[in-house]
Design a protein around this motif. Structure first.
Motif, PDB file in Angstrom:
ATOM      1  N   UNK A 123      18.456  30.715  17.619  1.00  0.00           N
ATOM      2  CA  UNK A 123      19.570  31.082  18.471  1.00  0.00           C
ATOM      3  C   UNK A 123      20.845  30.500  17.899  1.00  0.00           C
ATOM      4  N   UNK A 124      21.968  31.083  18.268  1.00  0.00           N
ATOM      5  CA  UNK A 124      23.247  30.565  17.789  1.00  0.00           C
ATOM      6  C   UNK A 124      23.583  29.279  18.526  1.00  0.00           C
ATOM      7  N   UNK A 125      23.729  28.144  17.831  1.00  0.00           N
ATOM      8  CA  UNK A 125      23.943  26.872  18.505  1.00  0.00           C
ATOM      9  C   UNK A 125      25.355  26.671  19.001  1.00  0.00           C
TER      10      UNK A 125
ATOM     11  N   UNK B 188      20.199  21.989  17.496  1.00  0.00           N
ATOM     12  CA  UNK B 188      20.096  23.210  16.693  1.00  0.00           C
ATOM     13  C   UNK B 188      19.522  22.928  15.319  1.00  0.00           C
ATOM     14  N   UNK B 189      19.971  21.842  14.702  1.00  0.00           N
ATOM     15  CA  UNK B 189      19.515  21.505  13.358  1.00  0.00           C
ATOM     16  C   UNK B 189      18.020  21.189  13.340  1.00  0.00           C
ATOM     17  N   UNK B 190      17.580  20.355  14.294  1.00  0.00           N
ATOM     18  CA  UNK B 190      16.182  19.949  14.325  1.00  0.00           C
ATOM     19  C   UNK B 190      15.283  21.082  14.809  1.00  0.00           C
TER      20      UNK B 190
ATOM     21  N   UNK C 124      23.497  22.647   1.849  1.00  0.00           N
ATOM     22  CA  UNK C 124      22.594  22.893   0.713  1.00  0.00           C
ATOM     23  C   UNK C 124      21.326  22.071   0.858  1.00  0.00           C
ATOM     24  N   UNK C 125      21.475  20.813   1.289  1.00  0.00           N
ATOM     25  CA  UNK C 125      20.315  19.941   1.476  1.00  0.00           C
ATOM     26  C   UNK C 125      19.378  20.507   2.541  1.00  0.00           C
ATOM     27  N   UNK C 126      19.946  20.991   3.635  1.00  0.00           N
ATOM     28  CA  UNK C 126      19.123  21.553   4.704  1.00  0.00           C
ATOM     29  C   UNK C 126      18.418  22.831   4.246  1.00  0.00           C
ATOM     30  N   UNK C 127      19.117  23.670   3.498  1.00  0.00           N
ATOM     31  CA  UNK C 127      18.480  24.883   2.984  1.00  0.00           C
ATOM     32  C   UNK C 127      17.289  24.531   2.104  1.00  0.00           C
ATOM     33  N   UNK C 128      17.469  23.519   1.251  1.00  0.00           N
ATOM     34  CA  UNK C 128      16.367  23.072   0.396  1.00  0.00           C
ATOM     35  C   UNK C 128      15.234  22.500   1.239  1.00  0.00           C
TER      36      UNK C 128
ATOM     37  N   UNK D  35      29.715  22.943  12.425  1.00  0.00           N
ATOM     38  CA  UNK D  35      29.955  23.045  10.992  1.00  0.00           C
ATOM     39  C   UNK D  35      29.249  21.910  10.272  1.00  0.00           C
ATOM     40  N   UNK D  36      28.534  22.240   9.221  1.00  0.00           N
ATOM     41  CA  UNK D  36      27.934  21.252   8.320  1.00  0.00           C
ATOM     42  C   UNK D  36      28.788  21.186   7.064  1.00  0.00           C
TER      43      UNK D  36
END
Length: 360
Positions: free
Chosen positions: A56-58, A36-38, A69-73, A62-63
Motif C-alpha cells: 500500500x502507499x505509505x 511501511x519500510x518494514x 538502493x540498499x533497501x532494493x538490494x 522519502x528515503x
C-alpha cells in the motif's frame, strides 16, 4: 510500495528552518515510514498474491538515494531467502507488521527515532502440521536528516537487538568454519533431511512439554519472578534456563563464577545460568545434554545455540518448543523475542552462523 518517491513533512506548518523538535504529527509520520519500510520487507517473504496485496502507499515519505538502493538490494536477498525456504518446504501465506515509536530525539536538523516492530507470519500448510503462526518483537533505530527546506529524509535504519536476525531482516554474510570440540561442543550440520534421532525419555524425569509450555507462555511477556538481562548482553540464556528449570532441571550449587555450577536465587545466579558459553560448558561437563549431529534432529525441550560469526564464542540460545511430523523443529526465544520460528528460517536468516544442537 514506492517508499522513495515522495516527501515527509516536518510538521503541519511545514517550517523551513531545521526543526528542533518533532511534533505529534511528525512522530506519527515517522512511525508510518518505519511501518511501511518494514512491512515491505515482510511482504517480500509472502507467498504469491498475498505479497502483492500487502503493498500500500505509505503516504508522504522519502528515503535517501543511498538507502533506497540498499533497501532494493535487501529486498532482493529476501526474495532469494523466500525461494530457499520454499525449497525446504516452508512458506508464509500472510504477514502483519505493526510499528510503534519508543523514542524520538531531534538535534540540529537530525532526528533519531527508535521503534518496536511486532510481526506475525502465517505458515502455509505444505506438510499439514506446521504451527499456525510465528511471530517476533524487534527493535530498530532510524536516522533522519532535514533539508534546508525543512523536509525530512530517512538516511539509515539498523536493528538494535542482540539476538539472531528476524526473518524479514536482509543479511548476506557467508558462513565461516568452527570445528569446536571439548567443552565447546561440536557444531551441528544444517542439511535437510537429517537421519532421525528420536528422543528417549530415559531416567532423568524431565518434563519436556512443561519446558515448551513455559517458553511459549513467556516469550513476549516476561515472568516477573525472574530478573531480565536484556541490557547486560541479552536475555536468551536466562530464558532457556528458566524453561529448563520449569521442566525439572535442578540447581547445582557452588560458586556463581564456576561454570560447573548452575543455579538462580533472589539475589544472584551463576554465569552458566545467563551466559551462552558457560551454559554449554556446564551442560556438556555435567552430561545434562549431548550434542546432536544435525539441527533437524532436535525435539521439544532441546536447545540450539548460535555462534554468529564463527569466532568460536557462542552468542545466542534458543529452545525447541514444537516439532512437526515431517521433522522440522520450531524454536522460541528471547532477544529478539520470537515464537515458533522454524530452524530452516533461522538458518536462512543467519547464513554466517555456526550452530550447536543439544539433546537435553
Amino acid at each position: 510500495m514506492a517508499v522513495s518517491a515522495v516527501l515527509l513533512p516536518v510538521s503541519t506548518a511545514n517550517a523551513v528552518p531545521a526543526p528542533r523538535a518533532a511534533d505529534s504529527a511528525t512522530t506519527k509520520t515517522f512511525a508510518s515510514l518505519a511501518d511501511a519500510l518494514l512491512a515491505k520487507r515482510t511482504a517480500a517473504l509472502l507467498d504469491g498474491r498475498s505479497a502483492r496485496s500487502k503493498q500500500t502507499n505509505p503516504g508522504n515519505i522519502r528515503l535517501s538515494a543511498a538507502l533506497a538502493r540498499t533497501e532494493d538490494s535487501g529486498l532482493s536477498t529476501l526474495r532469494t531467502r523466500k525461494a530457499r525456504l520454499a525449497s525446504l518446504g516452508e512458506a508464509y501465506t500472510s504477514g502483519d507488521t505493526q510499528v510503534s515509536v519508543d523514542m524520538t530525539s531531534v538535534k540540529g536538523g537530525r532526528a533519531t527515532v527508535r521503534v518496536t516492530e511486532v510481526t506475525t507470519l502465517t505458515y502455509k500448510k505444505i506438510r499439514g502440521d506446521e504451527p499456525s503462526t510465528t511471530g517476533f518483537r524487534a527493535h530498530h533505530e532510524l536516522n533522519f536528516t532535514s533539508s534546508s527546506k525543512g523536509k525530512w529524509e530517512l538516511t539509515g535504519i539498523r536493528p538494535t537487538d542482540s539476538g539472531p536476525s528476524p526473518i524479514n531482516e536482509p543479511r548476506t554474510a557467508v558462513a565461516t568454519a568452527n570445528t569446536g570440540g571439548g567443552l565447546d561442543g561440536t557444531p551441528a550440520a544444517t542439511s535437510w533431511p537429517a537421519r532421525p534421532q528420536p528422543k528417549t525419555r530415559g531416567t532423568a524425569g524431565y518434563n519436556y512439554a512443561a519446558m515448551a509450555a513455559y517458553a511459549e507462555k513467556y516469550w513476549r511477556n516476561y515472568n516477573p519472578a525472574y530478573r531480565k538481562f536484556n541490557s547486560e548482553g541479552g536475555d536468551c540464556t536466562n530464558f532457556i534456563s528458566q524453561a529448563l528449570r520449569a521442566g525439572g532441571w535442578k540447581n547445582d550449587s557452588g560458586s556463581a563464577t564456576d561454570y560447573r555450577n548452575w543455579w538462580y536465587d533472589g539475589t544472584a545466579q551463576t554465569t552458566s545460568w545467563v551466559g551462552a558459553n558457560e551454559w554449554a560448558w556446564f551442560t556438556l561437563s555435567s552430561k545434562r545434554a549431548v550434542n546432536l549431529a544435525n539441527v533437524y534432529q532436535m525435539d521439544v525441550g532441546d536447545i540450539l545455540q548460535m555462534d554468529f560469526d564463527g569466532d568460536g564464542s557462542k552468542d545466542h540460545s534458543m529452545m525447541t518448543t514444537y516439532r512437526s511430523r515431517a521433522g522440522v523443529p520450531y524454536l522460541t526465544y528471547h532477544s529478539t523475542n520470537t515464537y515458533r520460528k522454524s530452524v530452516a528460517s533461522i538458518i536462512a536468516s543467519n547464513p554466517g552462523a555456526v550452530y550447536f544442537a543439544y539433546r537435553t
